[in-house]
Design an enzyme around this catalytic site. Structure first.
Site, mmCIF file in Angstrom:
data_model
loop_
_atom_site.group_PDB
_atom_site.id
_atom_site.type_symbol
_atom_site.label_atom_id
_atom_site.label_comp_id
_atom_site.label_asym_id
_atom_site.label_seq_id
_atom_site.Cartn_x
_atom_site.Cartn_y
_atom_site.Cartn_z
ATOM 1 N N CYS A 7 81.281 90.548 44.590
ATOM 2 C CA CYS A 7 82.591 91.156 44.825
ATOM 3 C C CYS A 7 83.352 91.458 43.534
ATOM 4 C CB CYS A 7 83.426 90.273 45.734
ATOM 5 S SG CYS A 7 82.684 90.080 47.353
ATOM 6 N N HIS A 33 90.749 92.850 45.045
ATOM 7 C CA HIS A 33 89.556 92.889 45.894
ATOM 8 C C HIS A 33 89.933 92.505 47.330
ATOM 9 C CE1 HIS A 33 85.726 92.252 47.626
ATOM 10 N NE2 HIS A 33 85.875 90.944 47.712
ATOM 11 N N ASN A 72 85.423 93.555 53.898
ATOM 12 C CA ASN A 72 85.061 93.238 52.508
ATOM 13 C C ASN A 72 83.818 94.042 52.135
ATOM 14 O OD1 ASN A 72 84.111 92.157 50.123
ATOM 15 N ND2 ASN A 72 84.387 90.012 50.727
HETATM 16 N N1 COA Z 1 85.856 83.595 65.571
HETATM 17 C C1 COA Z 1 86.450 82.551 66.155
HETATM 18 N N2 COA Z 1 86.494 81.322 65.599
HETATM 19 C C2 COA Z 1 85.890 81.166 64.411
HETATM 20 C C3 COA Z 1 85.242 82.229 63.751
HETATM 21 C C4 COA Z 1 85.242 83.481 64.380
HETATM 22 N N3 COA Z 1 84.656 84.565 63.831
HETATM 23 N N4 COA Z 1 84.749 81.773 62.578
HETATM 24 C C5 COA Z 1 85.082 80.479 62.507
HETATM 25 N N5 COA Z 1 85.774 80.114 63.594
HETATM 26 C C6 COA Z 1 86.339 78.786 63.917
HETATM 27 C C7 COA Z 1 85.664 77.671 63.182
HETATM 28 O O1 COA Z 1 84.517 77.246 63.872
HETATM 29 C C8 COA Z 1 86.753 76.644 63.140
HETATM 30 O O2 COA Z 1 86.798 75.980 64.373
HETATM 31 P P1 COA Z 1 87.133 74.407 64.414
HETATM 32 O O3 COA Z 1 88.522 74.287 63.846
HETATM 33 O O4 COA Z 1 87.029 74.109 65.872
HETATM 34 O O5 COA Z 1 86.098 73.751 63.561
HETATM 35 C C9 COA Z 1 88.046 77.464 63.023
HETATM 36 O O6 COA Z 1 87.709 78.796 63.474
HETATM 37 C C10 COA Z 1 88.575 77.533 61.622
HETATM 38 O O7 COA Z 1 87.515 77.887 60.744
HETATM 39 P P2 COA Z 1 87.727 77.968 59.201
HETATM 40 O O8 COA Z 1 86.449 78.402 58.563
HETATM 41 O O9 COA Z 1 88.352 76.725 58.701
HETATM 42 O O10 COA Z 1 88.804 79.154 59.143
HETATM 43 P P3 COA Z 1 89.610 79.724 57.914
HETATM 44 O O11 COA Z 1 91.025 79.819 58.233
HETATM 45 O O12 COA Z 1 89.217 79.069 56.620
HETATM 46 O O13 COA Z 1 89.084 81.233 57.866
HETATM 47 C C11 COA Z 1 87.571 82.570 56.551
HETATM 48 C C12 COA Z 1 87.719 81.491 57.613
HETATM 49 C C13 COA Z 1 86.113 82.813 56.286
HETATM 50 C C14 COA Z 1 88.214 83.839 57.102
HETATM 51 C C15 COA Z 1 88.316 82.132 55.262
HETATM 52 O O14 COA Z 1 87.944 80.821 54.929
HETATM 53 C C16 COA Z 1 88.037 83.018 54.109
HETATM 54 O O15 COA Z 1 88.407 84.192 54.092
HETATM 55 N N6 COA Z 1 87.389 82.479 53.050
HETATM 56 C C17 COA Z 1 87.006 83.258 51.916
HETATM 57 C C18 COA Z 1 85.799 84.037 52.267
HETATM 58 C C19 COA Z 1 85.538 85.088 51.278
HETATM 59 O O16 COA Z 1 86.443 85.681 50.765
HETATM 60 N N7 COA Z 1 84.260 85.375 51.034
HETATM 61 C C20 COA Z 1 83.883 86.390 50.154
HETATM 62 C C21 COA Z 1 84.227 86.008 48.761
HETATM 63 S S1 COA Z 1 84.719 87.414 47.896
#
Ligand code: COA
Length: 339
Positions: free
Chosen positions: A110, A257, A287
């Site tokens: 990224c 980004h 993304n």
């Molecule tokens: N739909 C519904 N629920 C989902 C889900 C989806 N697509 N993906 C995960 N969940 C659930 C999880 O299982 C978790 O459930 P639980 O609380 O019962 O365990 C809950 O939602 C929260 O998950 P979590 O991963 O903690 O959510 P979050 O708020 O951290 O959001 C991301 C997840 C991936 C959106 C976030 O962490 C993020 O954007 N991280 C950076 C990723 C990134 O930028 N990657 C590329 C780098 S450039």
């Protein structure tokens, strides 16, 4: 001498996939995806489109925007290569009718657009090239397990391109300074384990070993990445602003980004930049890794929101971990709206 932005272009594959489309096969919902990421839809390659063909389309548009029919070098940033070998840039150069120019790929996930801009600018600074076509192109959804709800909603495909030419540091469009950084100790937070030399593709199905199917796809630890993304982009943006001697108040647009709307907003908040100065298009593209920042700039320039003379801060973060930032005063250039 310095590298000056003189053309921009972008291309998105036609197949749009909404959150509701995803919810039909994944245990997720439009509401979850929108509130956690800001994404409403993304584009995905289909019908024979791949990283190379997206790059050709975006590259042609950037050259049209710059009003050029030739360049001295082509650089493609991608983390979804057309093939493991060779690089796709020579083929892109050839398909664009650019002859036998220098052409190579670089991989920085990224932050690929920022690393690529610095590399392309280096070709110009060193006198190796007078003009460079630099393209960020990704068909990364092909490397994401579409049955994994943690990663499938986040990524989209597309390509963004710029043409750089040799110019003066005080011209509009002059790039730099740059800030680049990495932390390989955290490489496993975002990785595709198999397919390279560590877990060779030859192991698959040939009886020499077992490569679990999951290892062919992206693995992501969302929470720690989120924290790193906010910290690193903020630090990098502040470092480059200091180097450029620009107070934050002088920034007209923050083009960060598009990893997650919450990440972009959190960085802007840390920088004390108001929401009106934060460029956002993640809602319709997701993304797109190395294509993210140029697609964003193209969108804003094409609809007249980003105008000549405005001061732009670019910043990105991604797998590696890696990050980078630069600044420029937006030049007088044409940008076509993207389909
Ligand atoms: N739909 C519904 N629920 C989902 C889900 C989806 N697509 N993906 C995960 N969940 C659930 C999880 O299982 C978790 O459930 P639980 O609380 O019962 O365990 C809950 O939602 C929260 O998950 P979590 O991963 O903690 O959510 P979050 O708020 O951290 O959001 C991301 C997840 C991936 C959106 C976030 O962490 C993020 O954007 N991280 C950076 C990723 C990134 O930028 N990657 C590329 C780098 S450039």
């Amino acid at each position: 001498m310095t590298a000056v932005l003189t053309g921009i272009g972008g291309f998105l594959p036609p197949k749009a996939v909404t959150n509701d489309d995803l919810s039909r096969t994944l245990d997720t919902s439009d509401e979850w995806i929108r509130t956690r990421t800001g994404i409403r839809a993304r584009r995905m390659v289909s019908d024979g489109l791949s990283t190379g063909s997206l790059a050709v389309e975006a590259g042609a548009r950037a050259m049209r925007s710059a009003g050029v029919t030739g360049v001295d070098a082509v650089v493609v940033a991608t983390t979804s290569p057309e093939r493991l070998c060779p690089a796709v840039a020579p083929e892109v150069a050839s398909r664009l009718g650019l002859g036998t120019v220098a052409a190579f790929d670089l991989t920085s996930a990224c932050s690929g657009f920022l690393y690529g801009l610095a590399t392309a600018a280096g070709l110009i600074d060193s006198g190796t090239a007078d003009t460079v076509l630099f393209i960020g192109s990704e068909a990364f959804t092909t490397l994401v397990n579409q049955e994994d709800r943690a990663t499938a909603p986040i990524f989209g495909d597309g390509a963004g391109a710029v043409v750089l030419r040799r110019g003066e540091p005080d011209e509009p469009g002059a790039l730099g300074p740059f800030d680049l950084g990495s932390d390989g100790a955290l490489a496993d937070l975002l990785a595709i384990p198999a397919g390279g030399s560590r877990q060779r593709s030859a192991d698959a199905g040939l009886g020499h070993g077992t490569v679990p199917t999951a290892d062919w796809y992206l693995r992501m630890e969302g929470r720690p990445l989120y924290t790193q993304a906010v910290e690193r982009m903020t630090q990098s943006a502040l470092a480059v602003l200091k180097r450029a001697d620009w107070p934050v108040a002088d920034v007209d647009w923050f083009a960060g980004h598009q990893a997650n709307l919450r990440i972009v907003r959190a960085v802007a908040e840390e920088l004390e930049l108001c929401e009106e100065r934060v460029a956002v298009n993640i809602d319709r593209v997701g993304n797109t890794l190395a294509a993210s920042v140029p697609l964003l700039l193209n969108d804003y320039a094409a609809r007249g929101a980003l105008r000549a003379g405005q001061r732009v801060l670019l910043s990105a973060f991604g797998a590696g971990l890696s990050w980078g930032s630069t600044v420029l005063v937006w030049p007088e250039i044409q940008a076509e709206p993207i389909n």
